[in-house]
Scaffold this motif. Structure first.
Motif, PDB file in Angstrom:
ATOM      1  N   ASN A   1      57.211  67.584 -90.036  1.00 25.79           N
ATOM      2  CA  ASN A   1      57.103  67.130 -88.860  1.00 25.79           C
ATOM      3  C   ASN A   1      58.074  68.666 -87.496  1.00 25.79           C
ATOM      4  N   PRO A   2      57.975  68.342 -86.444  1.00 28.69           N
ATOM      5  CA  PRO A   2      58.427  69.570 -85.743  1.00 28.69           C
ATOM      6  C   PRO A   2      59.449  69.403 -85.617  1.00 28.69           C
ATOM      7  N   ASP A   3      60.210  68.941 -85.671  1.00 19.75           N
ATOM      8  CA  ASP A   3      61.975  69.147 -85.758  1.00 19.75           C
ATOM      9  C   ASP A   3      62.885  69.931 -88.037  1.00 19.75           C
ATOM     10  N   GLY A   4      61.104  69.742 -88.123  1.00 18.29           N
ATOM     11  CA  GLY A   4      61.677  70.397 -89.948  1.00 18.29           C
ATOM     12  C   GLY A   4      62.177  69.383 -90.938  1.00 18.29           C
ATOM     13  N   SER A   5      61.496  67.884 -90.514  1.00 14.30           N
ATOM     14  CA  SER A   5      62.067  66.622 -91.294  1.00 14.30           C
ATOM     15  C   SER A   5      61.417  66.720 -91.816  1.00 14.30           C
ATOM     16  N   PRO A   6      61.142  65.673 -93.146  1.00 15.34           N
ATOM     17  CA  PRO A   6      59.619  65.404 -93.600  1.00 15.34           C
ATOM     18  C   PRO A   6      59.324  64.880 -93.270  1.00 15.34           C
ATOM     19  N   GLN A   7      57.640  64.496 -93.232  1.00 15.88           N
ATOM     20  CA  GLN A   7      56.580  62.391 -92.916  1.00 15.88           C
ATOM     21  C   GLN A   7      56.207  62.861 -93.923  1.00 15.88           C
ATOM     22  N   VAL A   8      56.465  61.209 -94.679  1.00 14.70           N
ATOM     23  CA  VAL A   8      55.137  61.380 -96.528  1.00 14.70           C
ATOM     24  C   VAL A   8      54.513  59.695 -95.979  1.00 14.70           C
ATOM     25  N   THR A   9      53.082  60.651 -96.088  1.00 19.95           N
ATOM     26  CA  THR A   9      51.671  59.158 -95.750  1.00 19.95           C
ATOM     27  C   THR A   9      51.536  58.411 -97.482  1.00 19.95           C
ATOM     28  N   VAL A  10      50.955  57.356 -97.659  1.00 20.15           N
ATOM     29  CA  VAL A  10      50.342  57.753 -98.622  1.00 20.15           C
ATOM     30  C   VAL A  10      48.596  57.705 -98.478  1.00 20.15           C
TER      31      VAL A  10
ATOM     32  N   ARG B   1      48.278  70.972 -88.601  1.00 16.69           N
ATOM     33  CA  ARG B   1      47.794  72.358 -87.823  1.00 16.69           C
ATOM     34  C   ARG B   1      48.897  73.402 -87.567  1.00 16.69           C
ATOM     35  N   ARG B   2      49.585  72.573 -86.988  1.00 23.41           N
ATOM     36  CA  ARG B   2      51.608  73.948 -86.649  1.00 23.41           C
ATOM     37  C   ARG B   2      51.884  74.418 -87.458  1.00 23.41           C
TER      38      ARG B   2
END
Length: 142
Positions: free
Chosen positions: A23-32, A57-58
């Motif tokens: 994520n933009p703040d550096g936290s992880p984003q997890v998706t199945v 994209r970022r």
């Protein structure tokens, strides 16, 4: 980096994958996600601009994990893939239809007819490193 044969043999068994983006703040984003292989890249289809698409994209750094179907040394096998991803426009319905035969069954139709004209996006992941428990983590597994 080449995708080990042992990983190629795992994918037809339909393991759901966990895609981790930043994520933009550096936290992880997890998706199945459903995942396939084209040449030496992992491919994932998306019908909309979800957060994972924006994140890639970022910042193209991603991790992908898949649970295996065997136990080794008392642990369930899994493979973790670290690499760089890129998003291309179009092609999602065709990719998702092919993956639907693996994940939902040989007669599955996905996406639904009302969504088959949405071009969507395809994420392509070039692996840089494989870890985990299983044959893909052995020395010389590439």
């Amino acid at each position: 980096m080449k995708i080990p044969q042992s990983v190629r043999e795992l994918l037809p068994k339909a393991p759901l994958a966990h895609l981790t983006t930043l994520n933009p703040d550096g936290s992880p984003q997890v998706t199945v996600v459903w995942v396939g292989i084209e040449n030496d890249e992992f491919v994932i289809g998306h019908l909309a601009t979800h957060q994972k698409v924006k994140n890639i994209r970022r910042d193209p750094r991603v991790a992908l994990s898949l649970l295996g179907d065997k136990t080794t040394k008392g642990l369930r096998e899994y493979v973790a893939v670290y690499g760089k991803a890129r998003v291309t426009e179009g092609g999602a319905p065709k990719l998702l239809q092919g993956l639907a035969h693996i994940y939902l069954g040989p007669d599955a139709v996905y996406p639904p007819p009302s969504m088959q004209n949405i071009p969507g996006f395809v994420t392509r992941i070039t692996p840089a490193r494989f870890t985990g428990v299983g044959p893909w983590a052995e020395p010389g597994a590439e």
